[in-house]
Design a protein around this motif. Sequence first.
Motif, PDB file in Angstrom:
ATOM      1  N   ILE A 243       0.874  -1.176   0.000  1.00 12.67           N
ATOM      2  CA  ILE A 243       0.000   0.000   0.000  1.00 12.67           C
ATOM      3  C   ILE A 243       0.909   1.223   0.000  1.00 12.67           C
ATOM      4  CG2 ILE A 243      -1.735   1.302   1.292  1.00 12.67           C
ATOM      5  CD1 ILE A 243      -2.654  -1.448   2.416  1.00 12.67           C
ATOM      6  N   TYR A 244       0.670   2.090  -0.969  1.00 15.41           N
ATOM      7  CA  TYR A 244       1.478   3.287  -1.142  1.00 15.41           C
ATOM      8  C   TYR A 244       0.595   4.523  -1.019  1.00 15.41           C
ATOM      9  CZ  TYR A 244       4.362  -0.195  -3.566  1.00 15.41           C
ATOM     10  OH  TYR A 244       5.083  -1.308  -3.903  1.00 15.41           O
ATOM     11  N   LYS A 245       1.220   5.629  -0.696  1.00 20.84           N
ATOM     12  CA  LYS A 245       0.529   6.913  -0.753  1.00 20.84           C
ATOM     13  C   LYS A 245       0.866   7.522  -2.112  1.00 20.84           C
ATOM     14  CE  LYS A 245      -0.103  11.255   1.634  1.00 20.84           C
ATOM     15  NZ  LYS A 245       0.289  12.078   2.766  1.00 20.84           N
ATOM     16  N   TYR A 246      -0.175   7.923  -2.864  1.00 22.08           N
ATOM     17  CA  TYR A 246       0.069   8.467  -4.197  1.00 22.08           C
ATOM     18  C   TYR A 246       1.021   9.652  -4.105  1.00 22.08           C
ATOM     19  CZ  TYR A 246      -0.408  10.379  -8.805  1.00 22.08           C
ATOM     20  OH  TYR A 246      -0.121  10.845 -10.059  1.00 22.08           O
ATOM     21  N   ILE A 247       2.083   9.583  -4.922  1.00 24.98           N
ATOM     22  CA  ILE A 247       3.085  10.635  -4.972  1.00 24.98           C
ATOM     23  C   ILE A 247       3.044  11.318  -6.334  1.00 24.98           C
ATOM     24  CG2 ILE A 247       5.563  11.141  -4.897  1.00 24.98           C
ATOM     25  CD1 ILE A 247       5.815   8.632  -3.070  1.00 24.98           C
ATOM     26  N   ASN A 248       3.219  10.493  -7.373  1.00 24.60           N
ATOM     27  CA  ASN A 248       3.198  11.020  -8.735  1.00 24.60           C
ATOM     28  C   ASN A 248       3.025   9.868  -9.710  1.00 24.60           C
ATOM     29  OD1 ASN A 248       5.827   9.876  -9.388  1.00 24.60           O
ATOM     30  ND2 ASN A 248       6.741  11.556  -8.231  1.00 24.60           N
ATOM     31  N   HIS A 249       2.837  10.216 -10.970  1.00 26.60           N
ATOM     32  CA  HIS A 249       2.570   9.211 -11.994  1.00 26.60           C
ATOM     33  C   HIS A 249       3.760   8.304 -12.260  1.00 26.60           C
ATOM     34  CE1 HIS A 249       4.104  12.802 -13.946  1.00 26.60           C
ATOM     35  NE2 HIS A 249       4.561  12.035 -14.887  1.00 26.60           N
ATOM     36  N   ILE A 250       4.958   8.807 -12.103  1.00 23.33           N
ATOM     37  CA  ILE A 250       6.150   7.987 -12.334  1.00 23.33           C
ATOM     38  C   ILE A 250       6.197   6.850 -11.317  1.00 23.33           C
ATOM     39  CG2 ILE A 250       8.682   7.969 -12.305  1.00 23.33           C
ATOM     40  CD1 ILE A 250       8.467  10.928 -13.352  1.00 23.33           C
ATOM     41  N   LYS A 251       5.971   7.185 -10.056  1.00 23.91           N
ATOM     42  CA  LYS A 251       5.963   6.160  -9.006  1.00 23.91           C
ATOM     43  C   LYS A 251       4.828   5.156  -9.229  1.00 23.91           C
ATOM     44  CE  LYS A 251       9.367   6.815  -6.230  1.00 23.91           C
ATOM     45  NZ  LYS A 251      10.420   5.790  -6.218  1.00 23.91           N
ATOM     46  N   LEU A 252       3.658   5.653  -9.614  1.00 25.53           N
ATOM     47  CA  LEU A 252       2.525   4.760  -9.848  1.00 25.53           C
ATOM     48  C   LEU A 252       2.866   3.734 -10.921  1.00 25.53           C
ATOM     49  CD1 LEU A 252      -0.382   3.879  -9.322  1.00 25.53           C
ATOM     50  CD2 LEU A 252      -1.111   5.590 -10.998  1.00 25.53           C
ATOM     51  N   LYS A 253       3.463   4.169 -12.009  1.00 22.89           N
ATOM     52  CA  LYS A 253       3.849   3.227 -13.059  1.00 22.89           C
ATOM     53  C   LYS A 253       4.865   2.202 -12.535  1.00 22.89           C
ATOM     54  CE  LYS A 253       4.097   4.236 -17.338  1.00 22.89           C
ATOM     55  NZ  LYS A 253       3.939   4.654 -18.718  1.00 22.89           N
ATOM     56  N   GLU A 254       5.800   2.647 -11.715  1.00 17.25           N
ATOM     57  CA  GLU A 254       6.773   1.719 -11.114  1.00 17.25           C
ATOM     58  C   GLU A 254       6.071   0.700 -10.229  1.00 17.25           C
ATOM     59  OE1 GLU A 254       9.711   4.012  -8.986  1.00 17.25           O
ATOM     60  OE2 GLU A 254      10.406   5.016 -10.817  1.00 17.25           O
ATOM     61  N   TRP A 255       5.125   1.171  -9.414  1.00 18.08           N
ATOM     62  CA  TRP A 255       4.404   0.272  -8.508  1.00 18.08           C
ATOM     63  C   TRP A 255       3.576  -0.737  -9.291  1.00 18.08           C
ATOM     64  CZ3 TRP A 255       2.294   5.081  -5.571  1.00 18.08           C
ATOM     65  CH2 TRP A 255       3.316   5.649  -4.801  1.00 18.08           C
ATOM     66  N   ILE A 256       2.957  -0.290 -10.376  1.00 16.44           N
ATOM     67  CA  ILE A 256       2.176  -1.196 -11.228  1.00 16.44           C
ATOM     68  C   ILE A 256       3.080  -2.271 -11.811  1.00 16.44           C
ATOM     69  CG2 ILE A 256       0.926  -1.340 -13.430  1.00 16.44           C
ATOM     70  CD1 ILE A 256      -0.341   1.409 -12.663  1.00 16.44           C
ATOM     71  N   GLU A 257       4.215  -1.875 -12.315  1.00 20.10           N
ATOM     72  CA  GLU A 257       5.153  -2.831 -12.917  1.00 20.10           C
ATOM     73  C   GLU A 257       5.677  -3.810 -11.864  1.00 20.10           C
ATOM     74  OE1 GLU A 257       6.808  -4.738 -16.023  1.00 20.10           O
ATOM     75  OE2 GLU A 257       5.357  -3.113 -16.093  1.00 20.10           O
ATOM     76  N   THR A 258       5.997  -3.320 -10.687  1.00 12.54           N
ATOM     77  CA  THR A 258       6.480  -4.182  -9.595  1.00 12.54           C
ATOM     78  C   THR A 258       5.416  -5.202  -9.206  1.00 12.54           C
ATOM     79  OG1 THR A 258       7.949  -2.456  -8.744  1.00 12.54           O
ATOM     80  CG2 THR A 258       7.318  -4.197  -7.205  1.00 12.54           C
ATOM     81  N   ALA A 259       4.151  -4.768  -9.123  1.00 12.46           N
ATOM     82  CA  ALA A 259       3.057  -5.690  -8.768  1.00 12.46           C
ATOM     83  C   ALA A 259       2.883  -6.752  -9.860  1.00 12.46           C
ATOM     84  CB  ALA A 259       1.763  -4.907  -8.564  1.00 12.46           C
TER      85      ALA A 259
END
Length: 148
Positions: A126-142
Amino acid sequence: MVRRVFFSFHYQRDIVRVNQIRNLPEIIDESAAGFKDSSLWEDAKKKSDNAVKKLIDDGLIGTSVTVVCIGNQTSGRKFINYEIQKSIDRGNGILGVQIHDLKNFSGEVDTAGSAPYLLTKNNYPIYKYINHIKLKEWIETAAKAAGK
């Protein structure tokens, strides 16, 4: 890599917050499966719980990752555990993203909500939304964690 992503969220309360994530140019190539059209959601709700479940099931087809957007009232949604369980059943990568600090139509942020039970029970990140770059990284990691 382009990923087809199911976004799970509290439609009435958080659609504006979620669209700030889904509609970013860097995320647009990620397919925003799920409830893009409120009329489909409202129509299914009027019919039956099974109609809503079918809408969810259809939205999950072809997805490899489920992003549970956690707002103030997400964990209390009637179908949140169904969406997460169906995502688990299909082997999707799963993550939660806290979105309470994003603004709604009135420009207001919200207080943090609790994470849905199945996210914490299964130790999904579970992450706190920071920015779109991080979101894409989190999606790829998942996705990679799920072998996708």
